[in-house]
Design a protein around this motif. Sequence first.
Motif, PDB file in Angstrom:
ATOM      1  N   MET A 174      -1.679 -24.602  10.034  1.00 41.34           N
ATOM      2  CA  MET A 174      -2.206 -23.084   9.526  1.00 41.34           C
ATOM      3  C   MET A 174      -3.466 -22.934  10.309  1.00 41.34           C
ATOM      4  O   MET A 174      -4.333 -23.223  10.008  1.00 41.34           O
ATOM      5  N   THR A 175      -3.352 -21.807  10.889  1.00 43.26           N
ATOM      6  CA  THR A 175      -4.542 -21.112  11.407  1.00 43.26           C
ATOM      7  C   THR A 175      -4.970 -20.007  10.766  1.00 43.26           C
ATOM      8  O   THR A 175      -4.151 -19.213  10.276  1.00 43.26           O
ATOM      9  N   THR A 176      -6.518 -19.736  10.602  1.00 40.10           N
ATOM     10  CA  THR A 176      -6.950 -18.720   9.862  1.00 40.10           C
ATOM     11  C   THR A 176      -7.721 -18.040  10.972  1.00 40.10           C
ATOM     12  O   THR A 176      -8.422 -18.529  11.704  1.00 40.10           O
ATOM     13  N   THR A 177      -7.856 -16.682  10.789  1.00 39.57           N
ATOM     14  CA  THR A 177      -8.594 -15.647  11.757  1.00 39.57           C
ATOM     15  C   THR A 177      -9.903 -15.114  10.733  1.00 39.57           C
ATOM     16  O   THR A 177      -9.523 -14.573   9.641  1.00 39.57           O
ATOM     17  N   ARG A 178     -10.960 -15.273  11.413  1.00 41.65           N
ATOM     18  CA  ARG A 178     -12.228 -14.832  10.510  1.00 41.65           C
ATOM     19  C   ARG A 178     -12.230 -13.282  10.798  1.00 41.65           C
ATOM     20  O   ARG A 178     -12.064 -12.634  11.699  1.00 41.65           O
ATOM     21  N   ARG A 179     -12.380 -12.673   9.563  1.00 41.85           N
ATOM     22  CA  ARG A 179     -12.571 -11.341   9.605  1.00 41.85           C
ATOM     23  C   ARG A 179     -13.719 -10.703  10.127  1.00 41.85           C
ATOM     24  O   ARG A 179     -14.754 -11.530  10.223  1.00 41.85           O
ATOM     25  N   THR A 180     -13.418  -9.580  10.899  1.00 41.11           N
ATOM     26  CA  THR A 180     -14.691  -9.102  11.704  1.00 41.11           C
ATOM     27  C   THR A 180     -15.697  -8.316  10.652  1.00 41.11           C
ATOM     28  O   THR A 180     -15.177  -7.800   9.919  1.00 41.11           O
ATOM     29  N   GLY A 181     -16.734  -8.810  10.555  1.00 46.90           N
ATOM     30  CA  GLY A 181     -17.797  -8.383   9.805  1.00 46.90           C
ATOM     31  C   GLY A 181     -18.170  -6.980  10.011  1.00 46.90           C
ATOM     32  O   GLY A 181     -18.023  -6.460  11.126  1.00 46.90           O
ATOM     33  N   THR A 182     -18.612  -5.979   9.338  1.00 41.94           N
ATOM     34  CA  THR A 182     -19.151  -4.829   9.369  1.00 41.94           C
ATOM     35  C   THR A 182     -20.543  -4.685   9.884  1.00 41.94           C
ATOM     36  O   THR A 182     -21.340  -5.932   9.723  1.00 41.94           O
ATOM     37  N   PHE A 183     -20.996  -3.840  10.384  1.00 39.90           N
ATOM     38  CA  PHE A 183     -22.437  -3.657  10.943  1.00 39.90           C
ATOM     39  C   PHE A 183     -23.324  -3.825  10.013  1.00 39.90           C
ATOM     40  O   PHE A 183     -24.437  -4.673  10.148  1.00 39.90           O
ATOM     41  N   ASP A 184     -23.348  -3.471   8.612  1.00 40.69           N
ATOM     42  CA  ASP A 184     -24.008  -3.451   7.491  1.00 40.69           C
ATOM     43  C   ASP A 184     -23.963  -4.861   7.073  1.00 40.69           C
ATOM     44  O   ASP A 184     -25.068  -5.443   6.463  1.00 40.69           O
ATOM     45  N   GLU A 185     -23.002  -5.867   7.393  1.00 36.13           N
ATOM     46  CA  GLU A 185     -22.962  -7.113   6.963  1.00 36.13           C
ATOM     47  C   GLU A 185     -23.668  -8.190   7.873  1.00 36.13           C
ATOM     48  O   GLU A 185     -23.930  -9.350   7.451  1.00 36.13           O
ATOM     49  N   VAL A 186     -24.255  -7.728   9.227  1.00 33.71           N
ATOM     50  CA  VAL A 186     -25.106  -8.495   9.968  1.00 33.71           C
ATOM     51  C   VAL A 186     -26.190  -9.121   9.220  1.00 33.71           C
ATOM     52  O   VAL A 186     -26.977  -8.151   8.815  1.00 33.71           O
ATOM     53  N   PRO A 187     -26.279 -10.292   9.257  1.00 38.22           N
ATOM     54  CA  PRO A 187     -27.717 -10.904   8.135  1.00 38.22           C
ATOM     55  C   PRO A 187     -28.883 -10.675   9.158  1.00 38.22           C
ATOM     56  O   PRO A 187     -28.865 -10.357  10.241  1.00 38.22           O
ATOM     57  N   GLY A 188     -30.052 -10.464   8.470  1.00 40.94           N
ATOM     58  CA  GLY A 188     -31.127 -10.420   9.000  1.00 40.94           C
ATOM     59  C   GLY A 188     -32.461 -10.328   8.125  1.00 40.94           C
ATOM     60  O   GLY A 188     -32.269  -9.965   6.890  1.00 40.94           O
ATOM     61  N   PRO A 189     -33.580 -10.257   8.722  1.00 41.61           N
ATOM     62  CA  PRO A 189     -34.738  -9.940   7.680  1.00 41.61           C
ATOM     63  C   PRO A 189     -34.752  -8.551   7.460  1.00 41.61           C
ATOM     64  O   PRO A 189     -34.370  -7.753   7.827  1.00 41.61           O
ATOM     65  N   GLN A 190     -35.515  -8.334   6.145  1.00 41.91           N
ATOM     66  CA  GLN A 190     -35.642  -7.055   5.371  1.00 41.91           C
ATOM     67  C   GLN A 190     -36.811  -6.292   6.061  1.00 41.91           C
ATOM     68  O   GLN A 190     -36.424  -5.279   6.485  1.00 41.91           O
ATOM     69  N   GLY A 191     -37.918  -7.028   6.301  1.00 44.21           N
ATOM     70  CA  GLY A 191     -38.952  -6.148   6.858  1.00 44.21           C
ATOM     71  C   GLY A 191     -39.565  -5.207   5.824  1.00 44.21           C
ATOM     72  O   GLY A 191     -39.122  -5.207   4.699  1.00 44.21           O
ATOM     73  N   SER A 192     -40.635  -4.637   6.067  1.00 40.50           N
ATOM     74  CA  SER A 192     -41.169  -3.712   5.049  1.00 40.50           C
ATOM     75  C   SER A 192     -40.599  -2.274   4.926  1.00 40.50           C
ATOM     76  O   SER A 192     -39.815  -1.910   5.883  1.00 40.50           O
ATOM     77  N   ALA A 193     -40.756  -1.529   4.015  1.00 41.72           N
ATOM     78  CA  ALA A 193     -39.994  -0.496   3.588  1.00 41.72           C
ATOM     79  C   ALA A 193     -40.426   0.785   4.646  1.00 41.72           C
ATOM     80  O   ALA A 193     -39.758   1.680   5.259  1.00 41.72           O
TER      81      ALA A 193
END
Length: 459
Positions: A1-20
Motif C-alpha cells: 500500500m502506498t501513501t501520498t503525503r498531504r500538501t501543506g499550506t503556506f501557513d504550515e511551512v515551519p520556521g523561526p518566529q523572529g521578533s514581533a
Amino acid sequence: MTTTRRTGTFDEVPGPQGSALAGVAPEFLRDPISVLERSFREHGEMVAFPFGPKGKLGKRVVAAYHPDAAQQVLTQTERTIGRGPASTQVLEDMIGRNLMTTDGAEWRRQRRTLQPLFTPRRVAEYTALMVAEAERVTTEDVPADAERVDLHRLMLRYSLRVVGRALFSGDIDDTAPDLHRLIPLTNELIIRRTTQLVKPPLPVPTPRNRAFVRTRQELYALIDRILARTDHLAAGQERDDIVTRLRTARDPETGEGLSRQEIRDQTLLMMMAGHETTATALTFALHLLGSHPGVQQKAADETGAFLRDGGDLAEYAQRRESLVRACLLESMRLYPPVYMTEHLATEDIVLGGYQVPRGTAVFLSPWVTQRHPDFWPEPERFDPGRFLGEQSRPRYAYLPFGGGPHVCIGEHFALLAATVLLEAVLRRFRITSEDDTVTFQQTGNLRPDKPVWARLVRR
C-alpha cells in the motif's frame, strides 16, 4: 500500500518566529549564513522566514534546501519562477540591465547574443593568457621562500589581470585600488538596500541613497574610462577580446546587436563578477590545500606526472577528471562564492511539499544544499574525491554556478582560469596555511574579511 503525503499550506511551512517588529531581518542582515544553517538544522528542507512586523505590513520568505526543490526553482524560470524582485531591482539600479538583472524576452535576447562568446571551445582560446598570468604570479608576485603571502590579495591580482586581458586585451592593474574598494562597498550597499523594508526612491537624498548613487557613478566612470581605451585602440589595432566580440555579436534569431549602453552594462557585470568570485574561489581552494598537505602533494604529483609525460599546463587544465579540478570543485562546495540567491514565485506553486502563493520570494542557498548530509557524507570535511569517478547524487545537490536557463554564463571561463592558477602554484610551491579557518564578509558574495596568510616555499 502506498501513501501520498498531504500538501501543506503556506501557513504550515515551519520556521523561526523572529521578533514581533522585525521578524528575522536584523539577524539575517548581520549573519545570513548562520540564519540559513540554523533554520535547516531546526526546521528542515523547507523553511519560512518572517521579515518585518507581524501582520499585513510584514512578509514571509521561504528557503528551499533540497536539490529537487532547487531544480524546480532553477528550471522553471519564466514559467512559474522568476528573479527575486527586491534584489534584482536593486542590482539593476547599481549595475544596469545585463544578464543578471533582466528577465523575459530581453534576457533571452541578451543570452542568445552572448552565449556563443562563452562556449567551452571559445573559452579555451583564453587558456594561453591564463597560463601566462599564472606563471607571472609564480615568478614575479610571490616573495622569497618562507615569507608569508596574503592569498586573497594574490588571487585578486591574478583574476583582475586575466579578466582585464580577456575583456580588453590589456592590463587594467591601474584600476585595482578603485575596484578593490568599490566591489565590497557595492555589495554592501546592494544588500543593505535590498533588506530595507522601506526604500525611498534614489533621488530622495537620504544618506544611504547618496552613498548608493555616488558608488554607482564611480563604477560607471571606471568602466567608461577603461572602455574609452579600447575605443582608441580599435582604430589602429586588430584585437580579439570579449569587448570586441560584444561589439560585433548579433542575436542569431534577429540579427540585432548590442547597444553601447548594453555593452557597458554587460562589461561592468563581467568585470565585477568574474574578478571577485574567481579570486574568492581560488583563495579558499589554496587555503584548504595549505591545510591538507597530503591532498596537496597528490595533486602536485599528478600535475608533475602529466607534464613529464609530454603534456602541457594548458592541456591539463582542460581535463575534466583531474585531482586539481576536483580540489577546486570541493572548495566551492564548502565555500561557494555566491552563498544564496533570491527568486520569485510568479504563480501559485507547490514547492518542497507546501503550497507557495504567487508573489512569494524563494531563497536557494548553495551553502546549505552543498552541505546536506543526505548527499554529502561528513559535509564539513574537505574531500576532493567526491568529484572523481561516478557520482550518484542529484544534479542540483551542487550548484555554485546556479543552474537551468540562467546558469552562470562565465562558468567555463572561471573554472579554467582557476584550474590553471592552482596547477601553476602547486607545481612551483608547497603551501602551508597559517590559520585554521578563514573568516569572511557576507555582503552579497563571500569575501575574506582579513588577509588569508600562507607560506609558499619553492619545491
